[in-house]
Each structure stands twice: as structure tokens, then as C-alpha cells.
Design an enzyme around this catalytic site. Sequence first.
Site, PDB file in Angstrom:
ATOM      1  N   ASP A 174     -36.017 -27.690  23.541  1.00  0.00           N
ATOM      2  CA  ASP A 174     -37.275 -28.268  23.031  1.00  0.00           C
ATOM      3  C   ASP A 174     -38.497 -27.552  23.620  1.00  0.00           C
ATOM      4  O   ASP A 174     -39.399 -27.133  22.890  1.00  0.00           O
ATOM      5  CB  ASP A 174     -37.370 -29.759  23.378  1.00  0.00           C
ATOM      6  N   LYS A 203     -30.341 -38.076  24.480  1.00  0.00           N
ATOM      7  CA  LYS A 203     -30.624 -36.821  25.193  1.00  0.00           C
ATOM      8  C   LYS A 203     -30.402 -36.899  26.711  1.00  0.00           C
ATOM      9  O   LYS A 203     -30.098 -35.898  27.340  1.00  0.00           O
ATOM     10  CB  LYS A 203     -32.072 -36.379  24.930  1.00  0.00           C
TER      11      LYS A 203
END
Length: 290
Positions: free
Chosen positions: A115, A79
Site C-alpha cells: 500500500d 490486514k
Amino acid sequence: MSSIKPSRVISNTGAILLGVMGDPIVHSKSPVMHTAALKALGIAGNYVPLHVKPEGLESAIQAVRSLGFRGVNVTIPHKVEVMKYLDNIDEGAARVGAVNTIVNNDGVLTGYNTDGIGYVRSLKEEACPKLQGLEIVVLGAGGAARGIIHALTAEQPGQISVVNRTASKAIELAREWSFLADIRGLSETEAKEAVRSADVLINTTSVGMHPHVNELPVSEDWIPSGIVVSDLIYNPLKTKFLQISAARGCTTHGGLGMFVNQGAYALEYWTGQAAPVEIMKEAVLHSFTS
Ligand code: NAP
């Protein structure tokens, strides 16, 4: 929230190609969730698991362009590292310092982080419709906490207190984002008073996750009755922290909704259509039991 207008939704073949890159990837629930979503929307295409090791990340990202993927999700451990291979980074993702969703517009790759916004959408829909003015305590200051705290600052909370085992991380995070909200960092020894006056208490640590299912991120008797208690963990679906909080009269919120909604935002970015959230949730729940 970031908004994008997909310039090219479906590839020349008439099908949309999507996937998730991670290492490992075999246990990811994203393929089953997005496959169900594409089917429900009547969109021809595939969402595939892509096992990408760190040394192969750059060429895998180049393949997103050359193979004509509309987009991919990115998960552990890529990420942060993936950001340097993209053409553009959304402002929110840049602040959080991590990307979990990539959109390919005719070879130009843009990275987003869904997220945190996925978490907040789920929290508001399932447990706490209005966060404005509330005292929010976040346990943990790791990668997931950063996305969530950043998204929470957009909800005009009264105050956000970040409690972390390594206090310096919480204090540094609070300092970095003090221009976004009233936010402070605390050590675990300073946490008791903050927790006792919380309206919303969120566990972003891995404490209580399978197989350590009997562990609690805070003392049981610190949890005020009647507040909203949320846990990012979704294995188990209802952690001991949530079970104890429910028994104290709290409204509880588990991590499944965050997972589903980060995927829902990604799908909306790729397709421009509203994601079938309930169908996505059902698909994940079904995969736990099958
Ligand atoms: P991370 O970056 O490794 O951060 C872990 C956090 O937990 C840190 O704040 C760490 O404190 C704290 N911690 C770990 N063990 C602890 C212990 N024994 N006592 C006190 N604090 C402890 O991990 P992450 O990516 O943020 O993930 C955290 C949790 O969120 C995991 O359970 C993960 O499954 C969950 N998650 C859920 C979703 C979802 O979609 N529902 C998405 C992402 C993550 P230190 O800084 O002191 O090490």
C-alpha cells in the site's frame, strides 16, 4: 523497497491462481484490475474475489497452500489478523503492522505491504518526482497513513508532520519511527502552521469520501498555492479537497493511482514481470462507469 525473486511463478497446471480475501468483497475492484493485467501479460490464470469472514481466515490461508494459489491480496478487515498465519513477514510490513499481499513459494507464505510503496510510486509518477528535502504534511494516522508514512521515510524528506484528530496516535507514530526520518506528531489545533509551510499535503483521513463529499480535511485558506496536494480517497475520483486545491494552483493527485500501484507491486511479486499499470488503471476506471 522490498524485492523478491519468485521461485515458482506458474503452478503445475500451467495457470496462475490469485485472489483477494475480504469481508465484504463484492465491491472490490481488484479482480477486474488483475484480470485485465493477466490478459495483457499473456499469463493464463485467474484472480478471484474470496469472501472470507474473520472466523474463516485461518482455514482460508491454509487453503492458499493446499489449493496452490500463487498469492492473494488481503483487504479489510484482515490486514492485521492475517499476519499470525504466515510463515514470514517482510520487514516493512512488520513495521507497518499490516499485510495486504501474500506470496506463496512452494507452501511457504510471505506477507508484504504494498500500500505505502504503491502510493509513493504513484505520487512520484503523477505529481512529485522528487520528495527529497520536502516538507510533507500527512493528515490522519490510521492504517493507510502508517503504510504511506513508512514508505515516505525512505524518500529522505526534509520533515514529515503527522496531524491527527486523536493527537496521541500521531505523536506515538512519530516517536516510533523517529529513527527513520525527521517526523513529528501534531494535534489538529497545531496543524495550521505546518500546513501553511507544506510542500506536499496528503489527506489520509476518510473526510470527503462518498457520501460526505462536501467535507474538507483542513480549512480551505490554509492550503498554500502551488504545492502538491494528494488525497487517498478515490470515491469520488476528485474530492472537494483536490478541486479546491487545483483552483488554488496546486498540483493534485488522487487515490486511484495508489490503488493501481499497490496492485502493480503485488502482481510483480507474484509473476516477476513488470505490471501493465495503464491497462490496470483503465480497467478500474471502466468498471466505475459500466
Ligand atoms: P482508518 O484506519 O480507519 O483511519 C481513519 C483516519 O481518518 C484516522 O486518522 C481518523 O482519525 C481519521 N478520521 C476519520 N474521520 C475523521 C473526521 N471526521 N475528522 C478528522 N479525522 C477523521 O482508515 P484507513 O484504512 O487509514 O483509510 C483512510 C482513508 O484512506 C479512507 O478514505 C480510505 O478509503 C482511503 N484508502 C485509500 C486507499 C487507496 O488505494 N487509494 C487504500 C487504503 C485506504 P482518528 O484516529 O482520530 O479516528
